[in-house]
Design a protein around this motif. Sequence first.
Motif, short mmCIF file in Angstrom:
data_model
loop_
_atom_site.label_atom_id
_atom_site.label_comp_id
_atom_site.label_asym_id
_atom_site.label_seq_id
_atom_site.Cartn_x
_atom_site.Cartn_y
_atom_site.Cartn_z
N HIS A 174 37.75 24.07 76.92
CA HIS A 174 37.71 22.67 77.36
C HIS A 174 37.06 22.39 78.76
CE1 HIS A 174 41.25 21.91 74.52
NE2 HIS A 174 41.70 23.19 74.94
N ILE A 175 36.38 23.43 79.11
CA ILE A 175 35.69 22.80 80.37
C ILE A 175 34.48 21.92 80.16
CG2 ILE A 175 33.92 25.07 80.17
CD1 ILE A 175 34.37 25.10 83.28
N LYS A 176 33.94 22.13 79.16
CA LYS A 176 32.98 21.24 78.58
C LYS A 176 33.09 19.62 78.55
CE LYS A 176 29.13 20.20 75.08
NZ LYS A 176 28.77 20.52 73.92
N PRO A 177 34.21 19.40 77.62
CA PRO A 177 34.79 18.01 77.71
C PRO A 177 35.17 17.30 78.98
CG PRO A 177 36.09 19.37 76.39
CD PRO A 177 34.89 20.08 76.63
N ALA A 178 35.94 18.17 79.80
CA ALA A 178 36.40 17.95 81.12
C ALA A 178 35.32 17.57 82.16
CB ALA A 178 37.33 19.05 81.82
N GLY A 179 34.32 18.64 82.01
CA GLY A 179 33.00 18.52 82.84
C GLY A 179 32.43 17.08 82.34
N ALA A 180 32.15 16.64 80.82
CA ALA A 180 31.50 15.66 80.62
C ALA A 180 32.08 14.16 81.17
CB ALA A 180 31.60 15.69 79.03
N VAL A 181 33.58 14.22 81.18
CA VAL A 181 34.28 13.00 81.55
C VAL A 181 33.95 13.00 82.94
CG1 VAL A 181 36.45 12.02 81.89
CG2 VAL A 181 35.88 13.28 79.54
N PHE A 182 34.07 13.97 83.67
CA PHE A 182 33.94 14.10 85.28
C PHE A 182 32.65 13.44 85.62
CE2 PHE A 182 32.96 15.99 89.29
CZ PHE A 182 34.22 15.65 89.94
N VAL A 183 31.51 14.17 85.16
CA VAL A 183 30.29 13.71 85.21
C VAL A 183 30.16 12.05 85.09
CG1 VAL A 183 27.76 13.67 85.01
CG2 VAL A 183 29.32 15.87 85.03
N ALA A 184 30.59 11.46 84.00
CA ALA A 184 30.38 10.43 83.55
C ALA A 184 31.34 9.21 84.75
CB ALA A 184 31.06 9.99 82.40
N GLY A 185 32.25 9.80 85.28
CA GLY A 185 32.93 9.06 86.30
C GLY A 185 32.18 9.22 87.60
N LEU A 186 31.67 10.35 87.96
CA LEU A 186 30.89 10.40 89.05
C LEU A 186 29.35 9.75 89.39
CD1 LEU A 186 31.20 11.91 92.00
CD2 LEU A 186 30.20 13.87 90.89
N ALA A 187 28.71 9.99 87.88
CA ALA A 187 27.27 9.43 87.97
C ALA A 187 27.23 7.62 88.68
CB ALA A 187 26.87 9.49 86.74
N ILE A 221 43.54 20.77 83.78
CA ILE A 221 44.44 21.36 84.21
C ILE A 221 45.73 21.93 83.18
CG2 ILE A 221 46.47 21.13 86.10
CD1 ILE A 221 44.70 19.83 87.56
N THR A 222 45.83 20.74 82.13
CA THR A 222 46.94 20.91 81.29
C THR A 222 46.41 21.91 80.01
OG1 THR A 222 45.82 18.89 80.15
CG2 THR A 222 48.06 18.73 81.53
N ASN A 223 45.21 22.37 80.18
CA ASN A 223 44.46 23.17 79.04
C ASN A 223 43.85 24.34 79.81
OD1 ASN A 223 44.63 21.68 76.48
ND2 ASN A 223 43.66 20.13 77.74
N LEU A 224 44.60 24.87 80.78
CA LEU A 224 44.05 25.98 81.67
C LEU A 224 44.26 27.38 80.85
CD1 LEU A 224 45.07 25.39 85.49
CD2 LEU A 224 42.88 25.71 84.57
N THR A 225 45.14 27.21 80.03
CA THR A 225 45.31 28.55 79.38
C THR A 225 44.17 28.98 78.39
OG1 THR A 225 46.35 27.45 77.51
CG2 THR A 225 47.86 28.57 79.29
N ASN A 226 43.47 27.75 78.03
CA ASN A 226 42.22 28.01 77.11
C ASN A 226 40.90 27.37 77.92
OD1 ASN A 226 40.86 28.92 74.92
ND2 ASN A 226 41.54 27.40 73.64
N TRP A 227 40.77 27.69 78.97
CA TRP A 227 40.06 26.78 79.89
C TRP A 227 38.58 26.82 79.57
CZ3 TRP A 227 35.78 28.68 82.57
CH2 TRP A 227 35.80 30.04 82.70
N LYS A 228 38.04 27.75 78.82
CA LYS A 228 36.83 27.95 78.46
C LYS A 228 36.26 26.93 77.16
CE LYS A 228 35.83 32.68 79.51
NZ LYS A 228 35.41 34.16 78.98
#
Length: 761
Positions: A226-239, A217-224
């Motif tokens: 930052h989506i990979k690191p955000a997704g990687a952390v999200f999956v690590a928390g969900l797995a 959310i804090t990097n929405l202006t350049n989301w493309k």
Amino acid sequence: MSLLNKTWLHQLLVIVITTLILFWCLPELFLNLNTTLINMNGDGLKNYYTMIYHVRHGEGLYFKGFAYPYGDLVTFTDNQPILAVGLSWLNSMGLPAGEYVIGLFNFFLLISPVLCAVFLYLIFKHYQVSSRWSIVFAIAVALLSPQFDRIYGHYGMSYCFIIPSIWYYFIRYWQSGFRLGWFFVITVSIFFYSLLHAYLLVISSIFLLCYAAVYFITNLTNWKQHIKPAGAVFVAGLAPVVLFLVFMWWADVYKDRVTVPWGFTLFRASFSSLFYSDRSTLSLLLPKFVKPGPFIPEGFAYVSFWGVFVFTFVIIRGLVIMVKSRKVSLSPLTVLNQVDYRILLITGGLVFLAANIFPFYYAPFNNWSDYLFGINQFRATGRYAWVCYYIFMVVMSLFVYQKSNQLKSNGKRMLSIMLLVVYTGVIVVEAVEIITINWKNVHSKNQDLFFKNNTLDVLSSINQKPADFQAIIGFPFYGIGSEKFSYLGSEELFFWSLKWSYETGLPLVNFNMPRASTQNCSDILQLISNPLISKKYPEIITDKRPFLLLVADTAKLVHTEQAIIQQAKLLYRSSLGYQLYQLDIKKLLTLKEELLNRLDDDFLMRKQTTDSTVRFIDFNYGFKDFDYFVGEYLNEEKVIYEGKIVTKPDSLIEISMWGTGSKNFWGAAAFRVEQFDSNHVRVEEHFSSENQDIDIVKKWYLLRLQIKKHHPKNTFKITTSGHRYQYCNVLIKPASDTITVFDKQAKVWYVNNRPFKRATE
């Protein structure tokens, strides 16, 4: 490289210093590891028992110490399953794990803050703090950890290294470019922690999930980008959550647990939980206006005496900057200007909202929590605030360290050192005070009662041995955990039953487990229902051996328990206040037949009454078949009777009704009785939960309450309540009377409002 600069030596210093401080605080525990129970009451004693019993007498994933013969999955017994199962396996292999299980149990608790300090040291080093002050900061923050409070009862949640370890693994995961190796470490670690206690799964995962959300959310202006690191952390928390759910689906054979338990909006965090501690002298000096909100112990995450000052300073500084710049922004409200620190602080704020479960305790949102399946299983949301503690304390320490460096660069070296010494010194002093006060308040000095008076010697003295019995039944009975109905027993019986069970290896019919199977609990609790009610439990027992009936605190026995004791054979009376009996549980079946044979139709007809004191309310519900109820479905309070009750002076009035609740939701029906004087002023109030009698038919149970009318002109108001509940067959009568009624449609006789006998066809 100088020896003093080696990282391993710094970590060794952290271990040694933290251990020495803990020894200073808890010398009795260190010196008597294998002969000390930290807490001998309630959950504290129960959680020792579930670990000890499984290691000494259990095997596999199912705990057999409670709810004989059903048992339950180890994850529902608070016995730190991964440790209990592992030590049980070692014990079965011939290693003396069972002999030293208490010592190992206590050792694991004490090593936790030491490991916590090591991981915090590594985190501080990552944020460019010098080795010397990384050691000091790490020890101070670890000792004040709110999780360490849990060594006084909720042992599985006391492992305060959990959150710092996940934080450190996350740092390495990020630094590695999100390599699968560190993803594997995070996933396996959190899953391992979930098998210490399921709350650790949620707490660890929510940290990573919130960080991923804030980062994106804090990097929405350049989301493309930052989506990979955000997704990687999200999956690590969900797995690990997915892995845990798969494990539970595979391992759990009982599918009738309550999925929406009681108390989701009750045990939350508040600002007071962060900035106030009733066990710190320094915290008591703070004015009330800096401690808003109720103090809720489950949300306790006290961030030290300095927390209030730093928080206030940051707010004031941020507001001043915004006024001067005439721009509204969150950036000035952060302690430090680095982007990573800002994300951490916002993550802490988001986790705090989750811990506070805002706005689910306000209408209309308070009704939505019923539909948050899975999340509402973890009702003590205030525990999530432990994440806030570590984030806030680390960032606050970094802030103080930065200010110290600024003073040092301005030539104020002594002032710089003094700032760091005073800051960390106050934290350590508070931590030591809190640990020692907790120990004095909770630790029982009477350890001999548990470790001496061997029960095997008692059995031997009466020519008996554990193998002569199949299980123990304790009276006054306790059965806790179904989320539908509970039977509390007594503290004295609870203590003796756990001691007898773990020493003899005999399982308990009694139970104290969270989210237990509703049907299993119902079958067992029905044992102490009225003898006229058919009981399923004796019929499922195939073992021919008798039960060992353990009786303590006889003043709290109810009449059904007394009736069962009369069917048993006395074996032993202890000078310590308990008695042992031999009970053939099949006699409970013959007891019903004996009672039925005494009640012929002529007797029943003579006892029918037209007395005005007897009132059946909503009797058109009730029993449509002999053991099947139909009641009015409600999710709100309902006044079912209001007015006078005619009775003799000073005689007791008995009010009773049958109730139940929805399959997936906590609780069932209850009722409240209010008594008013002639001026309509309430003079007395009673709740059905005050009564300890319990009669069960299927998943319905009978609530009963006896009260006294204080004045002839007094009136009564009876109100039902509950959560998605049903009720039926409300009866008001003189307590001394036995009322019999014949339901012509169902062809069933009632004694009071219990069905007990079909009419002869």
